[in-house]
Structures are given as C-alpha cells and as structure tokens.
Design an enzyme around this catalytic site. Structure first.
Site, PDB file in Angstrom:
ATOM      1  N   HIS A 110       0.879  -1.179   0.000  1.00 36.12           N
ATOM      2  CA  HIS A 110       0.000   0.000   0.000  1.00 36.12           C
ATOM      3  C   HIS A 110       0.913   1.223   0.000  1.00 36.12           C
ATOM      4  O   HIS A 110       1.431   1.620   1.034  1.00 36.12           O
ATOM      5  CB  HIS A 110      -0.879  -0.047   1.254  1.00 36.12           C
ATOM      6  CG  HIS A 110      -1.810   1.111   1.400  1.00 36.12           C
ATOM      7  ND1 HIS A 110      -3.142   1.041   1.079  1.00 36.12           N
ATOM      8  CD2 HIS A 110      -1.604   2.374   1.853  1.00 36.12           C
ATOM      9  CE1 HIS A 110      -3.725   2.204   1.327  1.00 36.12           C
ATOM     10  NE2 HIS A 110      -2.802   3.033   1.795  1.00 36.12           N
ATOM     11  N   HIS A 112       1.783   5.206  -0.781  1.00 35.24           N
ATOM     12  CA  HIS A 112       1.391   6.581  -1.071  1.00 35.24           C
ATOM     13  C   HIS A 112       2.514   7.254  -1.863  1.00 35.24           C
ATOM     14  O   HIS A 112       3.657   6.802  -1.850  1.00 35.24           O
ATOM     15  CB  HIS A 112       1.096   7.341   0.223  1.00 35.24           C
ATOM     16  CG  HIS A 112      -0.224   6.979   0.818  1.00 35.24           C
ATOM     17  ND1 HIS A 112      -1.163   7.904   1.188  1.00 35.24           N
ATOM     18  CD2 HIS A 112      -0.778   5.768   1.098  1.00 35.24           C
ATOM     19  CE1 HIS A 112      -2.236   7.302   1.673  1.00 35.24           C
ATOM     20  NE2 HIS A 112      -2.014   5.995   1.634  1.00 35.24           N
ATOM     21  N   CYS A 143      -3.453  10.594   4.248  1.00 37.16           N
ATOM     22  CA  CYS A 143      -3.297   9.841   5.495  1.00 37.16           C
ATOM     23  C   CYS A 143      -3.620  10.758   6.662  1.00 37.16           C
ATOM     24  O   CYS A 143      -2.888  11.719   6.907  1.00 37.16           O
ATOM     25  CB  CYS A 143      -1.876   9.295   5.622  1.00 37.16           C
ATOM     26  SG  CYS A 143      -1.625   8.368   7.158  1.00 37.16           S
ATOM     27  N   ASN A 152      -2.940   7.675  -2.004  1.00 38.60           N
ATOM     28  CA  ASN A 152      -2.400   6.418  -2.505  1.00 38.60           C
ATOM     29  C   ASN A 152      -2.018   6.591  -3.978  1.00 38.60           C
ATOM     30  O   ASN A 152      -2.483   7.510  -4.640  1.00 38.60           O
ATOM     31  CB  ASN A 152      -3.481   5.339  -2.358  1.00 38.60           C
ATOM     32  CG  ASN A 152      -2.936   3.925  -2.386  1.00 38.60           C
ATOM     33  OD1 ASN A 152      -3.617   3.012  -2.790  1.00 38.60           O
ATOM     34  ND2 ASN A 152      -1.708   3.734  -1.960  1.00 38.60           N
TER      35      ASN A 152
END
Length: 202
Positions: A110, A112, A143, A152
């Site tokens: 995951h 960013h 976030c 993301n």
C-alpha cells in the site's frame, strides 16, 4: 472511513471480487460486519478473535506485527507506506525481511506517492513476487495520521505501468480515467494521476 457502510450498501458487488474497507476501531469493524464486507483492513490485533467468530478475513497494515498476525490466521498482510517516504531500496529490504517469515502470496503493498516513489516501490514489490497492490482513482485520499501525506498511488498510473509491462489487468484504462475525472469534478479536486493529466492535456 465513516461512510463505508453506506457505500457498501449502495454499490453492486460482483461475484469473486473483494471490496475491502478500512476499520480503524471496533465500532467501524462492527458496522462493516453488519453489511457483510468480505475484506477488512484493520489497525490492531484485538479484532482477530472477533473476526474469526464472524468469518471475516482481515487485512492488517502494521509491519511490526505482520508475523504475529499471520500466525493468527490473517490471509493477507498489507505493508503500508502511508507517509510515502519509502524508496525502492527500503521496499526491497523490508520485503526481504518480511518474506523470511511470510510467503509472498500472503503479502500486499500500500504505497502513497508523497515523494513520487510509489510506482518505483510497487515495481520493486512486483519483481519480488508480490501481486496485490492498493491504489486510488486519481490518487485521491491521504493519510489522516501523517500531515502533508499525499494519496495512494493513482490507479490510472498503476494500470498504465502494468500494461506497459505486458500484464493483462482486464481493466479499461480509459474507463478508469473517466471515473477519475467524474470524481475529481464532484469533489472539486485536481487529479494526481500523471497519465490522466497527460491524456486530458494532449
């Protein structure tokens, strides 16, 4: 995060497709269970026993508890760089360490894009055998725990890279860009997708 129950009720869910939601607390977890979410992204180990009773799969994010959560039966462990500070080098070292204890098939990433490293980090993960990647249309999001962190990695950019690698994603890039354009206009945001920017400005 607070409206996932409404979103899940309002969308058509296709067979064989997982629709994970982030549940940062127990209240959110219970709401997700009520709408029969098939995949939950959680923070903290205290959900594990409850999820086992509820037959809900867990997708934890904390690297520091990956091994323990895997041992508790979590089917997929997403290693998240939610601040976007990672690099291909740090991604490689992290995965090498985790993969000594957990098989690649049980891992996801995951990433960013705060520092513009998300695609490079994802490519590193793919080359190391990871085949589950999170992304966000138009790179929207952020976030809440890291001030200044971007969203993301853009789904459009990820798809473009995968298609360039010869990976058959089964995803129509043009349709994704159309969806991203619609969403950005609806929320009055500018797309963070380089592919969308280049295509719409061409």
């Amino acid at each position: 995060m607070s409206d996932h129950a409404e979103v899940m009720k309002g969308i058509h869910q296709y067979p064989g497709i997982r629709y994970p939601v982030l549940t940062p607390n127990l209240q959110g977890f219970h709401h997700a269970v009520c709408v029969l979410c098939a995949g939950l992204s959680i923070r903290g180990k205290h959900y594990a026993a409850k999820s086992d009773r509820s037959k809900i799969h867990l997708q934890p994010l904390w690297l520091t508890v990956s091994k323990r959560l895997y041992g508790m039966g979590c089917y997929e462990i997403a290693l998240g760089d939610t601040t976007g500070v990672g690099t291909p080098g740090s991604m490689k070292r992290m995965l090498e360490s985790v993969m000594k204890e957990i098989p690649p098939a049980a891992l996801a990433v995951h990433c960013h894009d705060t520092y513009g490293q998300a695609l490079a980090n994802i490519l590193t993960a793919l080359q190391m055998g990871i085949n589950v990647v999170d992304s966000s249309v138009s790179g929207l999001g952020g976030c809440p725990y890291a001030k200044g962190a971007s969203g993301n990695v853009a789904t459009e950019d990820l798809i473009y890279m995968l298609h360039g690698l010869g990976v058959d994603t089964g995803v129509n890039l043009c349709k994704v860009m159309e969806a991203g354009d619609f969403i950005c206009k609806a929320v009055n945001k500018t797309t963070n997708s380089k592919v969308a920017q280049a295509s719409f400005n061409a």
